[in-house]
Design a protein around this motif. Structure first.
Motif, PDB file in Angstrom:
ATOM      1  N   ILE A 120      14.656  59.362  67.112  1.00 34.17           N
ATOM      2  CA  ILE A 120      14.853  58.344  68.522  1.00 34.17           C
ATOM      3  C   ILE A 120      14.907  57.244  68.492  1.00 34.17           C
ATOM      4  CG2 ILE A 120      12.459  58.636  70.030  1.00 34.17           C
ATOM      5  CD1 ILE A 120      11.806  60.982  69.041  1.00 34.17           C
ATOM      6  N   ILE A 121      14.877  56.362  67.432  1.00 33.08           N
ATOM      7  CA  ILE A 121      14.597  54.861  67.755  1.00 33.08           C
ATOM      8  C   ILE A 121      15.914  54.987  67.179  1.00 33.08           C
ATOM      9  CG2 ILE A 121      13.912  52.693  66.071  1.00 33.08           C
ATOM     10  CD1 ILE A 121      11.180  53.617  65.753  1.00 33.08           C
ATOM     11  N   TYR A 122      17.007  55.511  66.359  1.00 34.93           N
ATOM     12  CA  TYR A 122      17.933  55.113  66.348  1.00 34.93           C
ATOM     13  C   TYR A 122      19.104  54.968  67.560  1.00 34.93           C
ATOM     14  CZ  TYR A 122      23.280  55.648  65.226  1.00 34.93           C
ATOM     15  OH  TYR A 122      24.439  55.172  65.227  1.00 34.93           O
ATOM     16  N   LEU A 123      18.870  56.280  67.914  1.00 33.51           N
ATOM     17  CA  LEU A 123      19.314  57.180  69.778  1.00 33.51           C
ATOM     18  C   LEU A 123      19.475  56.143  70.631  1.00 33.51           C
ATOM     19  CD1 LEU A 123      18.707  60.999  69.063  1.00 33.51           C
ATOM     20  CD2 LEU A 123      21.080  59.351  68.520  1.00 33.51           C
ATOM     21  N   ASN A 124      17.828  55.480  70.401  1.00 34.32           N
ATOM     22  CA  ASN A 124      17.037  54.970  72.239  1.00 34.32           C
ATOM     23  C   ASN A 124      17.633  53.600  71.791  1.00 34.32           C
ATOM     24  OD1 ASN A 124      16.802  57.036  73.651  1.00 34.32           O
ATOM     25  ND2 ASN A 124      14.511  57.503  72.524  1.00 34.32           N
ATOM     26  N   TYR A 125      17.996  52.652  70.214  1.00 32.61           N
ATOM     27  CA  TYR A 125      17.289  51.350  70.480  1.00 32.61           C
ATOM     28  C   TYR A 125      18.803  50.910  69.758  1.00 32.61           C
ATOM     29  CZ  TYR A 125      13.183  51.939  72.957  1.00 32.61           C
ATOM     30  OH  TYR A 125      11.903  52.621  73.456  1.00 32.61           O
ATOM     31  N   LEU A 126      19.086  51.423  68.255  1.00 35.23           N
ATOM     32  CA  LEU A 126      20.080  50.833  68.018  1.00 35.23           C
ATOM     33  C   LEU A 126      21.114  51.416  67.787  1.00 35.23           C
ATOM     34  CD1 LEU A 126      17.669  51.270  64.350  1.00 35.23           C
ATOM     35  CD2 LEU A 126      18.547  49.322  65.672  1.00 35.23           C
ATOM     36  N   LYS A 127      21.474  52.016  68.280  1.00 37.13           N
ATOM     37  CA  LYS A 127      23.476  53.393  68.294  1.00 37.13           C
ATOM     38  C   LYS A 127      23.418  52.060  70.034  1.00 37.13           C
ATOM     39  CE  LYS A 127      25.392  57.451  69.883  1.00 37.13           C
ATOM     40  NZ  LYS A 127      25.086  58.939  70.356  1.00 37.13           N
ATOM     41  N   PRO A 128      24.723  52.042  69.376  1.00 36.46           N
ATOM     42  CA  PRO A 128      25.571  50.632  70.245  1.00 36.46           C
ATOM     43  C   PRO A 128      25.678  51.860  71.777  1.00 36.46           C
ATOM     44  CG  PRO A 128      27.359  51.076  68.306  1.00 36.46           C
ATOM     45  CD  PRO A 128      25.732  52.028  68.386  1.00 36.46           C
ATOM     46  N   LYS A 129      25.677  51.763  72.871  1.00 37.80           N
ATOM     47  CA  LYS A 129      25.893  52.346  74.283  1.00 37.80           C
ATOM     48  C   LYS A 129      27.166  52.227  74.710  1.00 37.80           C
ATOM     49  CE  LYS A 129      20.814  50.595  75.800  1.00 37.80           C
ATOM     50  NZ  LYS A 129      19.845  51.196  74.993  1.00 37.80           N
ATOM     51  N   THR A 130      27.771  52.993  75.002  1.00 39.51           N
ATOM     52  CA  THR A 130      28.605  53.314  75.212  1.00 39.51           C
ATOM     53  C   THR A 130      28.760  53.603  77.286  1.00 39.51           C
ATOM     54  OG1 THR A 130      29.431  54.502  73.853  1.00 39.51           O
ATOM     55  CG2 THR A 130      31.027  55.452  75.721  1.00 39.51           C
ATOM     56  N   THR A 131      29.781  52.368  77.808  1.00 39.53           N
ATOM     57  CA  THR A 131      29.861  52.370  78.751  1.00 39.53           C
ATOM     58  C   THR A 131      30.938  52.442  79.690  1.00 39.53           C
ATOM     59  OG1 THR A 131      27.942  50.737  79.078  1.00 39.53           O
ATOM     60  CG2 THR A 131      29.490  50.841  81.109  1.00 39.53           C
ATOM     61  N   SER A 132      31.251  53.224  80.529  1.00 39.22           N
ATOM     62  CA  SER A 132      32.954  53.639  81.152  1.00 39.22           C
ATOM     63  C   SER A 132      32.991  52.547  81.997  1.00 39.22           C
ATOM     64  CB  SER A 132      33.565  54.461  81.277  1.00 39.22           C
ATOM     65  OG  SER A 132      34.554  55.089  82.091  1.00 39.22           O
ATOM     66  N   THR A 133      33.920  51.602  82.231  1.00 41.68           N
ATOM     67  CA  THR A 133      34.434  50.695  83.703  1.00 41.68           C
ATOM     68  C   THR A 133      34.911  51.142  84.397  1.00 41.68           C
ATOM     69  OG1 THR A 133      32.978  49.016  82.846  1.00 41.68           O
ATOM     70  CG2 THR A 133      33.898  48.487  84.604  1.00 41.68           C
ATOM     71  N   THR A 134      35.605  51.080  85.835  1.00 44.46           N
ATOM     72  CA  THR A 134      37.356  50.910  86.373  1.00 44.46           C
ATOM     73  C   THR A 134      36.327  49.639  87.758  1.00 44.46           C
ATOM     74  OG1 THR A 134      37.491  53.183  85.715  1.00 44.46           O
ATOM     75  CG2 THR A 134      38.029  52.428  87.815  1.00 44.46           C
ATOM     76  N   SER A 135      37.765  49.010  86.834  1.00 50.32           N
ATOM     77  CA  SER A 135      37.450  47.902  88.050  1.00 50.32           C
ATOM     78  C   SER A 135      38.883  47.229  88.222  1.00 50.32           C
ATOM     79  CB  SER A 135      36.684  47.163  87.746  1.00 50.32           C
ATOM     80  OG  SER A 135      37.245  46.310  85.868  1.00 50.32           O
ATOM     81  N   ALA A 136      39.103  46.163  89.224  1.00 52.74           N
ATOM     82  CA  ALA A 136      40.228  45.387  88.848  1.00 52.74           C
ATOM     83  C   ALA A 136      40.313  44.717  87.931  1.00 52.74           C
ATOM     84  CB  ALA A 136      40.221  44.441  89.979  1.00 52.74           C
ATOM     85  N   PHE A 137      41.958  44.063  87.149  1.00 54.79           N
ATOM     86  CA  PHE A 137      41.800  42.990  85.562  1.00 54.79           C
ATOM     87  C   PHE A 137      42.505  43.105  86.304  1.00 54.79           C
ATOM     88  CE2 PHE A 137      42.299  42.394  81.410  1.00 54.79           C
ATOM     89  CZ  PHE A 137      41.550  41.971  81.047  1.00 54.79           C
TER      90      PHE A 137
END
Length: 93
Positions: free
Chosen positions: A8-25
């Motif tokens: 639970i600690i690994y999944l919630n705190y240590l595992k890098p979060k994945t974020t998908s973004t669509t935007s102007a670049f």
């Protein structure tokens, strides 16, 4: 029980979060070394103008992108890694 708590600690705190973004670049610079390709730039609509270095896995996508042009891109951030997933369109200027 300990394994469950550690999981639970690994999944919630240590595992890098994945974020998908669509935007102007806006592509400021293109870089490559051997078979690795990147673009460097920023979101022109953001107040912070934070520079991002995005890995481009497909050479065809990297070739399609031009410096000093603005695109609508989708990219994924996982930890410190940022990877291009889609060129949605060239932005209207």
């Amino acid at each position: 029980m300990l394994v469950l708590v550690v999981g639970i600690i690994y999944l919630n705190y240590l595992k890098p979060k994945t974020t998908s973004t669509t935007s102007a670049f806006t592509v400021v610079q293109k870089q490559h070394e051997n078979d690795s390709y990147w673009i460097v730039g920023n979101n022109p609509n953001s107040k912070q103008k934070k520079s991002l270095k995005i890995e481009v896995k497909e050479k065809e996508q990297w070739t399609q992108l031009k410096e000093k042009k603005t695109y609508i891109l989708t990219y994924v951030e996982k930890g410190n890694d940022i990877t291009l997933t889609e060129i949605v369109s060239e932005a209207e200027e």
